[in-house]
Design an enzyme around this catalytic site. Structure first.
Site, PDB file in Angstrom:
ATOM      1  N   LYS A  76      22.395  44.686  35.422  1.00 26.33           N
ATOM      2  CA  LYS A  76      23.263  43.927  36.330  1.00 26.33           C
ATOM      3  C   LYS A  76      23.394  42.475  35.847  1.00 26.33           C
ATOM      4  CE  LYS A  76      23.597  43.929  41.370  1.00 26.33           C
ATOM      5  NZ  LYS A  76      23.889  42.601  41.700  1.00 26.33           N
ATOM      6  N   SER A 129      34.736  47.418  28.408  1.00 31.06           N
ATOM      7  CA  SER A 129      35.627  47.940  29.442  1.00 31.06           C
ATOM      8  C   SER A 129      35.937  49.401  29.227  1.00 31.06           C
ATOM      9  CB  SER A 129      36.939  47.152  29.454  1.00 31.06           C
ATOM     10  OG  SER A 129      37.803  47.713  30.417  1.00 31.06           O
ATOM     11  N   LYS A 183      36.649  39.266  28.504  1.00 33.01           N
ATOM     12  CA  LYS A 183      36.432  40.393  29.440  1.00 33.01           C
ATOM     13  C   LYS A 183      36.695  39.967  30.879  1.00 33.01           C
ATOM     14  CE  LYS A 183      35.288  44.442  31.031  1.00 33.01           C
ATOM     15  NZ  LYS A 183      34.936  44.354  32.389  1.00 33.01           N
ATOM     16  N   HIS A 186      40.329  39.840  31.293  1.00 33.30           N
ATOM     17  CA  HIS A 186      40.786  41.237  31.355  1.00 33.30           C
ATOM     18  C   HIS A 186      40.697  41.722  32.801  1.00 33.30           C
ATOM     19  CE1 HIS A 186      39.589  45.475  31.740  1.00 33.30           C
ATOM     20  NE2 HIS A 186      40.330  45.739  30.686  1.00 33.30           N
ATOM     21  N   ASN A 187      39.581  41.434  33.435  1.00 30.55           N
ATOM     22  CA  ASN A 187      39.398  41.888  34.818  1.00 30.55           C
ATOM     23  C   ASN A 187      40.344  41.182  35.784  1.00 30.55           C
ATOM     24  OD1 ASN A 187      37.329  43.351  33.659  1.00 30.55           O
ATOM     25  ND2 ASN A 187      35.933  43.035  35.364  1.00 30.55           N
ATOM     26  N   GLU A 190      43.415  42.915  35.432  1.00 32.61           N
ATOM     27  CA  GLU A 190      43.182  44.222  36.088  1.00 32.61           C
ATOM     28  C   GLU A 190      43.419  44.098  37.609  1.00 32.61           C
ATOM     29  OE1 GLU A 190      39.382  46.211  35.006  1.00 32.61           O
ATOM     30  OE2 GLU A 190      38.905  46.125  37.134  1.00 32.61           O
TER      31      GLU A 190
HETATM   32  C1  6PG Z   1      36.151  47.673  33.249  1.00 32.94           C
HETATM   33  C2  6PG Z   1      36.099  47.307  34.693  1.00 32.94           C
HETATM   34  C3  6PG Z   1      34.671  47.226  35.124  1.00 32.94           C
HETATM   35  C4  6PG Z   1      34.484  47.272  36.625  1.00 32.94           C
HETATM   36  C5  6PG Z   1      35.050  46.095  37.313  1.00 32.94           C
HETATM   37  C6  6PG Z   1      35.347  46.345  38.756  1.00 32.94           C
HETATM   38  O1  6PG Z   1      36.761  46.904  32.520  1.00 32.94           O
HETATM   39  O2  6PG Z   1      35.622  48.701  32.868  1.00 32.94           O
HETATM   40  O3  6PG Z   1      36.733  46.092  34.900  1.00 32.94           O
HETATM   41  O4  6PG Z   1      34.111  46.105  34.517  1.00 32.94           O
HETATM   42  O5  6PG Z   1      34.988  48.436  37.126  1.00 32.94           O
HETATM   43  O6  6PG Z   1      34.095  45.084  37.215  1.00 32.94           O
HETATM   44  O7  6PG Z   1      35.444  45.124  39.341  1.00 32.94           O
HETATM   45  P1  6PG Z   1      35.481  44.890  40.873  1.00 32.94           P
HETATM   46  O8  6PG Z   1      34.328  45.652  41.474  1.00 32.94           O
HETATM   47  O9  6PG Z   1      35.360  43.439  41.021  1.00 32.94           O
HETATM   48  O10 6PG Z   1      36.788  45.460  41.326  1.00 32.94           O
END
Ligand code: 6PG
Length: 468
Positions: A76, A129, A183, A186-187, A190
């Site tokens: 974590k 990811s 990364k 990226h999120n 996302e």
């Molecule tokens: C990835 C995802 C992964 C995770 C996210 C979810 O790239 O594989 O982004 O890292 O599923 O952290 O983020 P939340 O819980 O903030 O929606």
């Protein structure tokens, strides 16, 4: 007797799937977990008869590794990473490599790089990811930190990552926290794209009055065209799921409160710190926060009612206009994220190759999509591109679709529906494509109450006025 090529700490689903991926690709992997039970369970089931060696203490774990020792932390983000680093360092010889594959904050990665460098340990911050499946069959890996260490693990990281026609989805993106910065962003993208798709779902459901099965088909068709992406694909799939108990589409039974683990928020915080506007990403973070006010929303609606109003739309025209709006909104979400990376790259001295970022997002990761081909072309043609809007082919797409985005928003507003990300996206486009903004008034106000001074459009210099 050292035998393992690499060791992984943390046997959650991501850590264990990465171990299986490495093993499948010919590497011997040592594994350790804080609780022995999870390790036992892993080696007794999915890792049985594989070149995966369990260890039940960190001392035993490091002894299993070939020198120079390579350790991937899959724990974590936050304190657990620091705790393991602290415990591992005294057990490692100089020159060992520690990689952090979690969603760590890039600032933490910066600090850890420096701290470990002083101790002769090389550190890499790798954003990974692709979720569970990605970890097992090929994720996208965004690496930052010690270049020298990267060169030693590059073969392994490349072989386990996803592959596209442009190569494996793994790249070194710069010193320190560069990998985790990319990364994180990226999120952020996302979050924005997920919200855009959910807004499209809302409009098709609430304005066009479609059944989930119809929306499902539309998303499937969209996924077959220019909106082809992992997130569109999984949304089309998840809409198909019927709840066994009630016979209803499961998605309709899910409580409308979105969770988050913080990377979207970090993206916005970092963008504000760097002076980069990422309103579409910020809107997606706010949308999740507002969704969390479920109890308050329910109370308010009971007290005052909703603003929803019926508006008539031609379903066929509406879905086509919406497709274009979604396309433009997604393009702009990428543009904002990549703009942020390019500014951070200069500010932090990462020297990140953005065309590489886009290349390794083409496979394995959550925001993989067909539009990345256009983005890649843009950054290959001009590696110093300040913003995607300066790439004519990109801007043509935005210009072609901007009226559709506007029409969708007008319809949504007339119907009393909020479209946070699509809305902010349109306003972002309008702001960037406006030569003169009303900031002159802001400057005058600032100067009025605080003598903050202003510049003029008709002559050089810094001015102050006695306004009264
Ligand atoms: C990835 C995802 C992964 C995770 C996210 C979810 O790239 O594989 O982004 O890292 O599923 O952290 O983020 P939340 O819980 O903030 O929606």
């Amino acid at each position: 007797m050292a035998k393992a090529d690499i060791g992984i700490v943390g046997m959650s689903i991501m850590g264990s799937n990465l171990a299986l991926n490495m093993e499948r690709n010919g590497y011997v992997v040592a594994v350790f977990n804080r609780t022995a039970q999870r390790t036992e369970q892993f080696v007794g089931t999915r890792a049985r008869d594989k070149n995966i060696m369990p260890a039940y203490s960190l001392e035993e774990f490091v002894e299993l590794l070939k020198v120079p020792k390579k350790i991937l932390l899959m724990v974590k983000a936050g304190k657990p990473v620091d705790d393991f680093i602290q415990k591992l360092v005294p057990l490692l010889e100089k020159g060992s490599i520690i990689m952090d594959g979690g969603n760590s904050h890039y600032m933490d990665t910066e600090k850890r790089c420096k701290l470990l460098e002083d101790k002769g340990i090389r550190f890499l911050g790798a954003g990974i990811s692709g979720g569970e499946k990605g970890a097992l069959y090929g994720p996208s890996i965004m690496v930052g930190g010690s270049r020298e260490a990267y060169d030693e693990v590059a073969e392994l990281l490349n072989v386990i990552s996803a592959r596209t026609e442009d190569g494996s989805c793994c790249a070194y993106l710069g010193e320190g926290g560069a990998g985790h910065f990319v990364k994180m962003t990226h999120n952020g993208i996302e979050y924005a794209i997920m919200q855009i798709i959910s807004e499209a779902y809302d409009l098709l459901r609430t304005i066009a009055g479609m059944e989930i099965s119809e929306i499902q088909q539309i998303f499937e068709q969209w996924n077959g065209g220019r909106l082809n992406s992992f997130l569109m694909e999984i949304t089309a799939k998840l809409l198909r799921k019927i709840d066994d108990e009630t016979g209803k589409p499961l998605v309709e039974l899910i409580l409308d409160k979105a969770g988050s683990k913080g990377t979207g928020k970090w993206t916005v915080q970092s963008a504000l710190d760097l002076g980069v506007a990422v309103p579409s990403i910020a809107a997606s973070v706010n949308a999740r926060i507002l969704s969390d006010y479920k109890e308050q929303r329910v109370k308010l609606v009971r007290r005052y009612g909703e603003f929803l109003r019926k508006v008539g739309v031609d379903r066929y025209i509406f879905r086509n206009v919406l497709e274009e709006a979604v396309y433009v909104a997604a393009l702009v979400a990428y543009a904002q994220g990549l703009h942020l990376i390019s500014v951070a790259s200069v500010d932090f001295g990462y020297n990140t190759n953005i065309s590489e970022v886009v290349r390794i997002w083409k496979g394995g990761c959550i925001i993989r999509s067909t539009v990345l081909n256009l983005l890649r072309k843009a950054y290959l043609s001009d590696p110093t591109l300040e913003h995607l809007f300066f790439y004519p082919e990109f801007m043509n797409e935005v210009k072609k679709g901007v009226d559709s985005l506007r029409d969708v928003i007008i319809t949504a507003v007339n119907a009393g529906i909020s479209l946070p990300v699509m809305g902010e996206t349109l306003l972002y486009i309008y702001s960037l494509l406006r030569e003169r903004l009303p900031a002159n008034v802001i400057q005058a106000q600032r100067d009025f109450f605080g003598a903050h001074t202003f510049q003029r459009v008709d002559k050089e210099g810094i001015f102050h006025e006695e306004w009264e």
